[in-house]
Write a protein that holds these residues in place. Sequence first.
Motif, PDB file in Angstrom:
ATOM      1  N   GLU A 102     -14.148   7.531  33.748  1.00 12.57           N
ATOM      2  CA  GLU A 102     -14.330   6.719  32.545  1.00 12.57           C
ATOM      3  C   GLU A 102     -13.984   7.552  31.317  1.00 12.57           C
ATOM      4  N   GLU A 105     -14.503   8.917  24.602  1.00 15.31           N
ATOM      5  CA  GLU A 105     -13.767   8.775  23.350  1.00 15.31           C
ATOM      6  C   GLU A 105     -13.892  10.006  22.450  1.00 15.31           C
ATOM      7  N   ARG A 125     -11.831   1.259  29.010  1.00 21.39           N
ATOM      8  CA  ARG A 125     -12.814   2.289  29.380  1.00 21.39           C
ATOM      9  C   ARG A 125     -12.345   3.207  30.501  1.00 21.39           C
TER      10      ARG A 125
END
Length: 239
Positions: A102, A105, A125
Amino acid sequence: MKMFKTDLHLHTCLSPCAELEMSPRKIVNRAIETGMDIIGICDHNSCENVSAVRKCAQKTGLTVIRGIEVTSREEVHILALFDDDENMLYMQKIVYDNLSGENNEKLYGEQVVVNEFDEVVEFNRKLLIGATNLSVDDIVEKIHELNGLAIASHIDRQSFSIIGQLGFIPTNVKLDAVEVIATPKVYEYENLLLPVIISSDAHRLDEIGQRFTQFYLKEPSFLEIKKSFLGEEGRRVVL
């Protein structure tokens, strides 16, 4: 037959390493400003912004080729280009099925899915910056099964290139072409027996138009580019 100014390797704001300014409208506008006739959208391990760029380019005269830049388990980047949505989306499914993790960010950057109006649709994601479980040979084979073109990305770079990672181009890997980022000296690639293209690998707007390839084609299309790689009926790649 005429020359078409072409850059087959552009990223959008979906790629975590690309700037958020790389939205469909801005990419199309910048490509037109720099005189491009054909561009290819090849985000890392995803094609979710290709449709938006294609819609944005409608009625502008700019041709947008569908693509994905797939990362192999050896961490080799391969450009996968397609002529239709069905095969492109099927390739994306294969990639997603073989991609773990995943996105973080804060570490890698946002992965923004947008529409043709530059509006945010969602944030992807998946760990798009990661490597798939597919080998280079697997990726090229899948691309060809889906009638696509397989191009080894930026072979003149040390990282994420087939030569940088493997040290050579395996003879069993049936590539359609290889890409360089720096302007090549043709003699350096004469022994490859493969077409060579130049691309920008643009991650920022100001990189669009800095490097490109001229294709001598009947019309700006995927099928004409495919013919140029094969040298069919006078089509050719011009560096």
